[in-house]
Design an enzyme around this catalytic site. Sequence first.
Site, PDB file in Angstrom:
ATOM      1  N   TYR A 255       0.852  -1.183   0.000  1.00 54.85           N
ATOM      2  CA  TYR A 255       0.000   0.000   0.000  1.00 54.85           C
ATOM      3  C   TYR A 255       0.889   1.234   0.000  1.00 54.85           C
ATOM      4  O   TYR A 255       1.826   1.324   0.798  1.00 54.85           O
ATOM      5  CB  TYR A 255      -0.891   0.011   1.253  1.00 54.85           C
ATOM      6  CG  TYR A 255      -1.784   1.229   1.376  1.00 54.85           C
ATOM      7  CD1 TYR A 255      -1.519   2.226   2.316  1.00 54.85           C
ATOM      8  CD2 TYR A 255      -2.903   1.378   0.568  1.00 54.85           C
ATOM      9  CE1 TYR A 255      -2.352   3.325   2.452  1.00 54.85           C
ATOM     10  CE2 TYR A 255      -3.744   2.493   0.691  1.00 54.85           C
ATOM     11  CZ  TYR A 255      -3.454   3.464   1.629  1.00 54.85           C
ATOM     12  OH  TYR A 255      -4.263   4.570   1.747  1.00 54.85           O
TER      13      TYR A 255
ATOM     14  N   ASP B 254       9.404   2.962  -0.729  1.00 53.47           N
ATOM     15  CA  ASP B 254       8.364   3.678   0.020  1.00 53.47           C
ATOM     16  C   ASP B 254       8.628   3.432   1.508  1.00 53.47           C
ATOM     17  O   ASP B 254       8.236   2.402   2.056  1.00 53.47           O
ATOM     18  CB  ASP B 254       6.983   3.176  -0.397  1.00 53.47           C
ATOM     19  CG  ASP B 254       5.890   3.874   0.409  1.00 53.47           C
ATOM     20  OD1 ASP B 254       4.701   3.590   0.163  1.00 53.47           O
ATOM     21  OD2 ASP B 254       6.220   4.676   1.298  1.00 53.47           O
TER      22      ASP B 254
ATOM     23  N   LYS C 285       4.755  10.065   8.303  1.00 56.96           N
ATOM     24  CA  LYS C 285       4.611   9.586   9.675  1.00 56.96           C
ATOM     25  C   LYS C 285       5.634  10.195  10.652  1.00 56.96           C
ATOM     26  O   LYS C 285       5.486  11.330  11.084  1.00 56.96           O
ATOM     27  CB  LYS C 285       4.645   8.055   9.676  1.00 56.96           C
ATOM     28  CG  LYS C 285       3.461   7.446   8.857  1.00 56.96           C
ATOM     29  CD  LYS C 285       3.476   5.958   8.878  1.00 56.96           C
ATOM     30  CE  LYS C 285       2.515   5.383   7.872  1.00 56.96           C
ATOM     31  NZ  LYS C 285       1.118   5.323   8.325  1.00 56.96           N
TER      32      LYS C 285
END
Length: 434
Positions: A147, A242, A270
């Site tokens: 994802y 990623d 994050k």
Amino acid sequence: MQNTNRQKSETAFNRARISIPGGVNSPVRAFKGVGGTPAFIASGKGCHITDIDGNEYIDFVGSWGPLILGNAHPAVTEAISRTLQSGLSFGAPTEAETELAELITSLVPSVEMVRFVNSGTEATMSAIRLARGFTGRNLIIKFDGCYHGHADCFLIAAGSGAATLGVPDSPGVTPGTAGDTLLARFNDLQSVKNLFTSHQGKIAAVIVEPVVGNMGVILPRPEFLQGLRELTESDKSILIFDEVMTGFRVASGGAQELYGIKPDLTTFGKIIGGGLPVGAYGGSRKIMELISPSGPVYQAGTLSGNPLSVSAGLATLKQIHSKSDFYEKLEQNGAYLAEGLLEGCRAASVKATLNRAGSMMTLFFNSGEVTDADSARRSDTKLYGRFFHGMLDKGIYLAPSQFEASFLSRAHSKEDLDKVINAATEVLEVESHK
Ligand code: KE4
């Protein structure tokens, strides 16, 4: 301690669903992967969060990764408060953005320049546009179950909430877009070789979670990442790591430091925002200088690099690097918790496997190894749901989906971990008598 009274959350959820789709602003929060009503959270401090019914939980979601220091760490809240005194946002450059960019480039050798955005999705979609602009090619390769945020080009066999909801290919993604995204299997280098053979010279980029967090945690097999590096290098395609989740999580220099691979582009999110909205993408000067206004590849954002997110990110990274044993302690606690959970499963004769990278981990209720999306999907998601609720009732807040990572912070003490292990052992014991 039983945290079973969640009346106020029930009421709040019923109210929220009237004005917000599904009652949440991100699907995984709705507990569809585990059933039941989500707890509405009132506050967080250290490794604890408290819901609006006053139930306290040991928190293993940590806002899905940003809170590696724990909730409301004073270094972060004080930094935000100080910044707040000077205003919120100017839509103009500030020196703090340069300071955070310099800190990131000093910690991640493959990144010579970095651009800040407001989410991981913005970071990954911008990295894809940049790779396409740099190579002049259209096709990208992603991996089943990974994802990378909700940009159209990624919602093809996506992980995380998409996998949890069982709708990996979302309506609204056009055939044209989907057609430019090729799908490979994580840990299966041959599946990538086949795509490069059949699309030689046409693949702009391979994007991968170097340690997967969005099918639950899945570790790369030895040589897998190196194999991706070699395949992309020989076809002059861009390798994008990623690291929105793994960046500054699994090591100071992220998964690329852990595995010794130098990608062409890296995406972040994050932790570099310390809990405030942030994303970033970076790489070599040669590639990054193609980004507007220094180059023709356009990308922009009203609140990109905003003072509050930047101050929270700077405070978080500085706090991490103020402790020489920061990651070592997380590794020790992660290993301790993992062993305790597996011991609980063994004692209850419950078949499980646990994948972990430092302080991010997933306990799969699965009789075999979990090395890719197919094997992850063979996990017993119903048992995971019962386990999740059993733990929630005992004051332990795990990721509300079998296909997510749970996160340890530096605020979790050994005593907290012992509580978790004891709770898990009790819940699994009950399970073994069903
Ligand atoms: P955001 O757009 O949600 O900030 O980041 C997207 C993203 C990109 N890349 C990776 C590796 C990610 O893990 C994420 C987002 N992670 C999920 C957790 N699985 C966010 C939780 C959510 O969707 O609510």
